[in-house]
Design a protein around this motif. Structure first.
Motif, short mmCIF file in Angstrom:
data_model
loop_
_atom_site.label_atom_id
_atom_site.label_comp_id
_atom_site.label_asym_id
_atom_site.label_seq_id
_atom_site.Cartn_x
_atom_site.Cartn_y
_atom_site.Cartn_z
N ASP A 410 10.16 -29.12 4.59
CA ASP A 410 11.23 -28.73 5.51
C ASP A 410 12.60 -28.74 4.84
N GLY A 411 12.77 -29.58 3.82
CA GLY A 411 14.08 -29.67 3.16
C GLY A 411 14.27 -28.64 2.05
N LEU A 412 13.26 -27.86 1.76
CA LEU A 412 13.34 -26.91 0.64
C LEU A 412 13.85 -25.55 1.11
N SER A 413 14.56 -24.91 0.17
CA SER A 413 15.00 -23.54 0.46
C SER A 413 13.79 -22.61 0.36
N GLU A 414 13.98 -21.40 0.84
CA GLU A 414 12.87 -20.44 0.83
C GLU A 414 12.35 -20.20 -0.59
N GLU A 415 13.31 -20.07 -1.49
CA GLU A 415 12.96 -19.78 -2.90
C GLU A 415 12.23 -20.99 -3.53
N ALA A 416 12.77 -22.20 -3.23
CA ALA A 416 12.15 -23.41 -3.78
C ALA A 416 10.75 -23.59 -3.22
N ARG A 417 10.58 -23.25 -1.90
CA ARG A 417 9.24 -23.36 -1.30
C ARG A 417 8.26 -22.47 -2.05
N GLN A 418 8.71 -21.27 -2.37
CA GLN A 418 7.84 -20.31 -3.04
C GLN A 418 7.44 -20.83 -4.44
N THR A 419 8.46 -21.27 -5.19
CA THR A 419 8.21 -21.73 -6.58
C THR A 419 7.35 -22.98 -6.57
N THR A 420 7.76 -23.94 -5.73
CA THR A 420 7.01 -25.21 -5.70
C THR A 420 5.59 -24.99 -5.19
N LYS A 436 -6.33 -27.37 5.24
CA LYS A 436 -7.23 -27.20 6.40
C LYS A 436 -7.12 -28.39 7.34
N GLU A 437 -6.96 -29.56 6.74
CA GLU A 437 -6.78 -30.76 7.57
C GLU A 437 -5.51 -30.67 8.41
N GLU A 438 -4.49 -30.09 7.79
CA GLU A 438 -3.20 -29.94 8.51
C GLU A 438 -3.36 -29.10 9.77
N PHE A 439 -4.26 -28.10 9.73
CA PHE A 439 -4.47 -27.24 10.91
C PHE A 439 -4.98 -28.04 12.11
N THR A 440 -5.66 -29.12 11.82
CA THR A 440 -6.24 -29.91 12.92
C THR A 440 -5.40 -31.14 13.24
N SER A 441 -4.21 -31.25 12.62
CA SER A 441 -3.38 -32.43 12.87
C SER A 441 -2.86 -32.41 14.32
N PRO A 442 -2.59 -33.58 14.90
CA PRO A 442 -2.21 -33.63 16.32
C PRO A 442 -0.81 -33.05 16.59
N GLY A 443 0.08 -33.10 15.61
CA GLY A 443 1.45 -32.63 15.86
C GLY A 443 1.56 -31.11 15.85
N VAL A 444 2.23 -30.56 16.82
CA VAL A 444 2.42 -29.11 16.89
C VAL A 444 3.18 -28.62 15.66
N LYS A 445 4.19 -29.41 15.31
CA LYS A 445 5.05 -29.01 14.17
C LYS A 445 4.23 -28.91 12.88
N ARG A 446 3.33 -29.85 12.72
CA ARG A 446 2.51 -29.86 11.50
C ARG A 446 1.56 -28.67 11.47
N ARG A 447 1.04 -28.31 12.66
CA ARG A 447 0.12 -27.16 12.70
C ARG A 447 0.89 -25.87 12.40
N LEU A 448 2.09 -25.80 12.94
CA LEU A 448 2.91 -24.61 12.69
C LEU A 448 3.27 -24.51 11.19
N ARG A 449 3.57 -25.70 10.61
CA ARG A 449 3.94 -25.72 9.18
C ARG A 449 2.74 -25.33 8.32
N ALA A 450 1.58 -25.74 8.76
CA ALA A 450 0.36 -25.38 8.01
C ALA A 450 0.17 -23.87 8.00
N ILE A 451 0.43 -23.22 9.19
CA ILE A 451 0.28 -21.75 9.26
C ILE A 451 1.30 -21.10 8.32
N GLU A 452 2.50 -21.68 8.28
CA GLU A 452 3.57 -21.14 7.43
C GLU A 452 3.20 -21.27 5.95
#
Lengths: 536, 136
Positions: A410-420, A436-452
């Motif tokens: 969440d703290g990374l810029s778009e470019e840094a996310r891509q490189t990292t 894959k585990e992240e997709f089944t995590s209970p937090g909505v935010k985590r599932r959304l981040r996994a899709i991202e």
């Protein structure tokens, strides 16, 4: 049935009449033939110094078979041999010395020592040399009992010979026979009280001689003695000094061989007390010339010793540049304790080594050294053709794990996310299961981040089942994001799932599903088989 | 009971006891040297027989440690089963060749050579040849 000659010698052998000796000598006067051989054998079967002396006197004329008869009479002719040692007749003395050595007649060592101490005797030097040879023979026997000895127990001989040698050392200031010092060192053992006393007392008459023996003797037993003393609870400083100064290859190999076994605390302590090794500076014994295994052990020795850092670094540099592959790799590992430009330079040099194991060893240290320009190099090494180099690069970049990526995402810029993200994919081999585990995590935010992240890392085909599952998620935002993400994988299964999602209770999900289906329409149609192939 | 038996036994021997101290009484006949002669002779004979027996045993005891060239010669002759005349002939040979001891003939076959025999033994050449055959 005995022949008449055999019968005669049988009677002469068993007779308790001393006159038989004269008769046998008469038979022995003949130079050859059955009577001569019979007389020789019978003389050796009897116990008579007079006739045995006659045999010893003619020893130099004997052939192998005759000499074998004499050797077999071990024990019976000791008296005559003892007398022969005390004679002035050089031939008789020389013959007796030969027989004693061949017979390994350790019982006569005290007599030889007495003779050796008589500096005025013409045979003193020969007697001392014979003591040394006999003791060397005994030490071989003690080292390898498998050699076998029909004479008796070597330990019993060792005790009696050692007692004699110690008594002789008490008189060393008078006779100064260095051969006796040599003999003593060969069988004394590392726990011997007299040896330790001498080594601790520089004013002892034997101190200089003993040091000389320990510093220069090439007997393996002496090497073993030094190695044993180095491993003893309290190694004398003299011994450490001798070990530091020895430069002969055999001893160095013996010393390095100690690293094949487990190190005791005492050994490690004594190693730390070693401040230098002369062989490191000897041009004839360069480390790079050692065998591969010895190079490994040499690095271990240097690391465990109290040698100065500069000396260690010089030795390691020599190995990194000119050593054998295993030696270069171990030297690279040993460089870990050195910082600075010199060590960094050596590591960078090793990264381009021809041997994968050396490359791997150097690669492991690249990241920690913070050498400028290391990241691109490590990135390249992640694609090395050698598995062990790739492993080392991943190990060096261990901080680029999926777990850390998710934490900092969440703290990374778009470019840094891509490189990292790209780096994480190459470093962390377990990133996909964790995603894959992240997709089944209970937090909505985590599932959304996994899709991202799945979209960012372009791994939708690998997580398509998880995304389809998310189309029935409780949260409509997650369902919407999943419907949007699935547009990049136009296969019938996804299409069917999206068509089902188009009837979702949420308008946002319906719109996203329809939007994705519209995108599907622009693609060429494909099927499950094609999907599986692409996924593969 | 025992006391009674003992006293009866002693009383029964009493007649002999009476003559026991006769020789020591002044009143009795003094002891003459001639009275001891038979005893001395008997002792000397017994000693002689014993000495002869010991000497004989020692001479023929081959297992006894000693330094005796004649005994060794007999021992060797006995082992080779040589009769008295053969032993005598071997002794003559040893003497003729001035050997240190007669037993040396058993380890010196050259003394049996017919061409080396001294004149006085030439007559015995055949027996000597036979002995050589037997001993070597």
């Amino acid at each position: 049935m005995k022949t008449p000659i055999e019968l005669t010698f049988d009677v002469l052998a068993n007779s308790r009449n001393e006159s038989a000796n004269e008769v046998l000598l008469a038979g022995f006067e003949q130079k050859s033939g059955p009577l001569y051989l019979g007389a020789l054998k019978t003389i050796l079967a009897r116990r008579s110094k007079e006739t045995h002396s006659a045999v010893i006197k003619r020893w130099h004329d004997f052939d192998e078979e005759e000499r074998e008869f004499v050797i077999e009479a071990r024990g019976r002719i000791s008296g005559a041999l003892r007398d022969a040692l005390l004679t002035d007749d050089s031939v008789l003395f020389g013959n007796a010395c030969q027989i004693i050595e061949l017979m390994a007649e350790y019982d006569l060592v005290p007599n030889l020592l007495t003779l050796a101490e008589h500096t005025s005797s013409p045979h003193a030097a020969d007697a001392a040399a014979l003591v040394q040879r006999l003791t060397a023979n005994l030490s071989d026997l003690l080292q390898s009992p498998a050699i076998g000895n029909n004479n008796g127990d070597p330990q019993v001989f060792r005790k009696s010979v050692l007692d004699g040698l110690k008594r002789s050392l008490d008189r060393f200031r008078y006779h100064k026979r260095t051969e006796i010092l040599d003999a003593f060192c060969l069988i004394c053992g590392p726990d011997d009280y007299l040896l330790l006393t001498i080594l601790d007392d520089p004013h002892h008459p034997c101190f200089k001689g003993i040091c000389q023996v320990l510093a220069s003797s090439d007997y393996p037993t002496i090497h073993n003695l030094l190695a044993d003393l180095l491993q003893s609870e309290k190694a004398p400083a003299t011994i450490l000094s001798i070990i530091s100064h020895r430069t002969d290859r055999e001893f160095i190999c013996q010393l390095l061989g100690l690293f094949d076994q487990e190190r005791t605390a005492a050994f490690s302590r004594n190693l730390k007390r070693l401040r230098s090794f002369s062989w490191l500076n000897a041009p004839t014994h360069r480390l790079s010339g050692f065998e591969e295994q010895d190079q490994l052990r040499a690095v271990q020795l240097l690391s465990a010793s109290g040698v100065s850092s500069d000396t260690k670094l010089d030795a390691i540099e020599e190995l990194v540049i000119n050593g054998e592959p295993a030696g270069r790799a171990t030297a690279c590992d040993a460089l870990a304790e050195f910082s600075g430009d010199h060590a960094n330079h050596l590591i960078l040099q090793a990264v381009y080594d021809t041997a994968p194991q050396v490359q791997a060893a150097a690669t492991r240290q690249l990241r920690d050294r913070h050498i400028p320009g290391t990241m691109p190099l490590l990135s390249d090494l992640l694609d090395s053709k050698h598995e062990e180099v790739r492993c080392s690069a991943r190990e060096a970049l261990a901080e680029f794990s999926f777990e850390n990526f998710v934490k900092t995402y969440d703290g990374l810029s778009e470019e840094a996310r891509q490189t990292t993200g790209n780096l994480v994919q190459r470093v962390d081999e377990e990133y996909l299961p964790m995603l894959k585990e992240e997709f089944t995590s209970p937090g909505v935010k985590r599932r959304l981040r996994a899709i991202e992240i799945a979209l960012l890392l372009e791994v939708v085909p690998f997580v398509v089942d998880n995304l389809i599952a998310l189309l029935t998620d409780n949260d409509h935002i997650v369902r919407t994001a999943a419907a949007e993400a699935l547009r990049y994988w136009p296969v019938p299964e996804v299409q069917a799932a999206l068509e089902s999602a188009a009837h979702d209770r949420s308008a946002a999900v319906q719109n996203a599903a329809r939007s994705s289906l519209t995108v599907f329409a622009s693609y060429e149609p494909t099927n499950s088989t094609g999907f599986a192939e692409v996924q593969q | 009971m025992m006391d009674a038996l003992t006293s009866n036994f002693l009383l029964a021997q009493f007649s002999r006891w009476e003559r026991l101290g006769d020789g020591f009484r002044r009143s009795g006949r003094p002891l003459e040297f001639s009275d001891l002669v038979p005893y001395i002779v008997a002792l000397l004979v017994l000693g002689g027989i014993t000495a002869a027996f010991v000497t004989y045993r020692r001479r023929n005891d081959l297992g006894r440690p000693c330094t005796d060239s004649q005994k060794l010669f007999r021992e060797l002759c006995l082992a080779h089963d040589l009769d008295r005349s053969a032993q005598k002939l071997l002794g003559q040979l040893a003497e003729a060749f001035h050997l240190a001891q007669p037993s040396e003939v058993f380890v010196r076959p050259r003394v049996f050579s017919p061409e080396q025999l001294p004149e006085h033994l030439q007559d015995e050449a055949a027996r000597i040849a036979e002995l050589r055959q037997r001993l070597f």
